[in-house]
Motif scaffolding. Structure first.
Motif, PDB file in Angstrom:
ATOM      1  N   UNK A 149       0.859  -1.178   0.000  1.00 58.14           N
ATOM      2  CA  UNK A 149       0.000   0.000   0.000  1.00 58.14           C
ATOM      3  C   UNK A 149       0.893   1.225   0.000  1.00 58.14           C
ATOM      4  N   UNK A 150       0.666   2.132  -0.948  1.00 59.69           N
ATOM      5  CA  UNK A 150       1.467   3.333  -1.056  1.00 59.69           C
ATOM      6  C   UNK A 150       0.541   4.533  -1.185  1.00 59.69           C
ATOM      7  N   UNK A 151       0.721   5.512  -0.315  1.00 55.14           N
ATOM      8  CA  UNK A 151      -0.062   6.748  -0.365  1.00 55.14           C
ATOM      9  C   UNK A 151       0.894   7.926  -0.254  1.00 55.14           C
ATOM     10  N   UNK A 152       1.107   8.664  -1.346  1.00 52.88           N
ATOM     11  CA  UNK A 152       2.070   9.765  -1.347  1.00 52.88           C
ATOM     12  C   UNK A 152       1.486  11.039  -0.731  1.00 52.88           C
ATOM     13  N   UNK A 153       1.325  11.054   0.568  1.00 50.86           N
ATOM     14  CA  UNK A 153       0.695  12.171   1.258  1.00 50.86           C
ATOM     15  C   UNK A 153       1.526  13.445   1.149  1.00 50.86           C
ATOM     16  N   UNK A 154       2.798  13.397   1.495  1.00 47.88           N
ATOM     17  CA  UNK A 154       3.650  14.584   1.460  1.00 47.88           C
ATOM     18  C   UNK A 154       3.839  15.075   0.026  1.00 47.88           C
ATOM     19  N   UNK A 155       3.979  14.165  -0.913  1.00 44.48           N
ATOM     20  CA  UNK A 155       4.129  14.560  -2.320  1.00 44.48           C
ATOM     21  C   UNK A 155       2.861  15.245  -2.827  1.00 44.48           C
ATOM     22  N   UNK A 156       1.703  14.745  -2.419  1.00 48.86           N
ATOM     23  CA  UNK A 156       0.438  15.352  -2.829  1.00 48.86           C
ATOM     24  C   UNK A 156       0.296  16.758  -2.269  1.00 48.86           C
ATOM     25  N   UNK A 157       0.667  16.933  -1.019  1.00 54.40           N
ATOM     26  CA  UNK A 157       0.590  18.262  -0.406  1.00 54.40           C
ATOM     27  C   UNK A 157       1.547  19.227  -1.096  1.00 54.40           C
ATOM     28  N   UNK A 158       2.761  18.784  -1.382  1.00 55.90           N
ATOM     29  CA  UNK A 158       3.743  19.625  -2.059  1.00 55.90           C
ATOM     30  C   UNK A 158       3.250  20.034  -3.447  1.00 55.90           C
ATOM     31  N   UNK A 159       2.715  19.098  -4.207  1.00 56.83           N
ATOM     32  CA  UNK A 159       2.196  19.428  -5.531  1.00 56.83           C
ATOM     33  C   UNK A 159       1.004  20.372  -5.447  1.00 56.83           C
ATOM     34  N   UNK A 160       0.149  20.196  -4.456  1.00 51.56           N
ATOM     35  CA  UNK A 160      -0.992  21.074  -4.276  1.00 51.56           C
ATOM     36  C   UNK A 160      -0.547  22.505  -3.985  1.00 51.56           C
ATOM     37  N   UNK A 161       0.457  22.658  -3.137  1.00 49.75           N
ATOM     38  CA  UNK A 161       0.972  23.994  -2.824  1.00 49.75           C
ATOM     39  C   UNK A 161       1.598  24.633  -4.060  1.00 49.75           C
ATOM     40  N   UNK A 162       2.368  23.869  -4.818  1.00 50.41           N
ATOM     41  CA  UNK A 162       2.992  24.411  -6.024  1.00 50.41           C
ATOM     42  C   UNK A 162       1.958  24.824  -7.062  1.00 50.41           C
ATOM     43  N   UNK A 163       0.955  24.004  -7.279  1.00 54.91           N
ATOM     44  CA  UNK A 163      -0.093  24.335  -8.250  1.00 54.91           C
ATOM     45  C   UNK A 163      -0.881  25.552  -7.786  1.00 54.91           C
ATOM     46  N   UNK A 164      -1.182  25.647  -6.492  1.00 51.74           N
ATOM     47  CA  UNK A 164      -1.890  26.812  -5.962  1.00 51.74           C
ATOM     48  C   UNK A 164      -1.068  28.083  -6.144  1.00 51.74           C
ATOM     49  N   UNK A 165       0.241  27.998  -5.925  1.00 50.48           N
ATOM     50  CA  UNK A 165       1.117  29.151  -6.108  1.00 50.48           C
ATOM     51  C   UNK A 165       1.157  29.583  -7.580  1.00 50.48           C
ATOM     52  N   UNK A 166       1.224  28.631  -8.482  1.00 50.65           N
ATOM     53  CA  UNK A 166       1.239  28.959  -9.906  1.00 50.65           C
ATOM     54  C   UNK A 166      -0.067  29.621 -10.326  1.00 50.65           C
ATOM     55  N   UNK A 167      -1.199  29.089  -9.881  1.00 50.97           N
ATOM     56  CA  UNK A 167      -2.492  29.675 -10.218  1.00 50.97           C
ATOM     57  C   UNK A 167      -2.614  31.073  -9.619  1.00 50.97           C
ATOM     58  N   UNK A 168      -2.147  31.260  -8.395  1.00 51.14           N
ATOM     59  CA  UNK A 168      -2.183  32.581  -7.762  1.00 51.14           C
ATOM     60  C   UNK A 168      -1.363  33.586  -8.565  1.00 51.14           C
ATOM     61  N   UNK A 169      -0.163  33.198  -8.974  1.00 53.87           N
ATOM     62  CA  UNK A 169       0.685  34.113  -9.732  1.00 53.87           C
ATOM     63  C   UNK A 169       0.096  34.430 -11.103  1.00 53.87           C
ATOM     64  N   UNK A 170      -0.512  33.444 -11.745  1.00 57.52           N
ATOM     65  CA  UNK A 170      -1.156  33.697 -13.039  1.00 57.52           C
ATOM     66  C   UNK A 170      -2.312  34.680 -12.880  1.00 57.52           C
ATOM     67  N   UNK A 171      -3.120  34.512 -11.855  1.00 55.21           N
ATOM     68  CA  UNK A 171      -4.245  35.424 -11.642  1.00 55.21           C
ATOM     69  C   UNK A 171      -3.782  36.820 -11.249  1.00 55.21           C
ATOM     70  N   UNK A 172      -2.705  36.901 -10.488  1.00 53.17           N
ATOM     71  CA  UNK A 172      -2.221  38.198 -10.031  1.00 53.17           C
ATOM     72  C   UNK A 172      -1.671  39.039 -11.182  1.00 53.17           C
ATOM     73  N   UNK A 173      -0.959  38.398 -12.119  1.00 49.32           N
ATOM     74  CA  UNK A 173      -0.307  39.130 -13.195  1.00 49.32           C
ATOM     75  C   UNK A 173      -1.104  39.176 -14.495  1.00 49.32           C
ATOM     76  N   UNK A 174      -2.322  38.631 -14.502  1.00 42.58           N
ATOM     77  CA  UNK A 174      -3.091  38.705 -15.743  1.00 42.58           C
ATOM     78  C   UNK A 174      -4.352  39.521 -15.573  1.00 42.58           C
TER      79      UNK A 174
END
Length: 66
Positions: A41-66
């Protein structure tokens, strides 16, 4: 909206293609792995959280500068 959805799917597809080449992804402390004789059984909890933070940051920056 369809163009944005297509770009998001393209980026997600490229991520899945190149994700085995990213050394730390899936092996972070906090990823849960349980190995038994005939069961793994494998559940990438920390990897999922890290990817979620990175995607949220990218979306925030795109919305801020567009």
């Amino acid at each position: 909206m369809l163009i944005v959805a297509g770009i998001v799917l393209l980026i997600a597809g490229l991520f899945f293609v190149f994700s085995p080449k990213i050394p730390f992804l899936g092996k972070l402390p906090g990823d849960i792995m349980v190995k038994k004789e005939n069961f793994t059984f494998y559940f990438p909890l920390a990897s999922s959280i890290l990817l979620s933070v990175l995607i949220s940051l990218i979306v925030y920056l795109i919305r801020k500068f567009s």
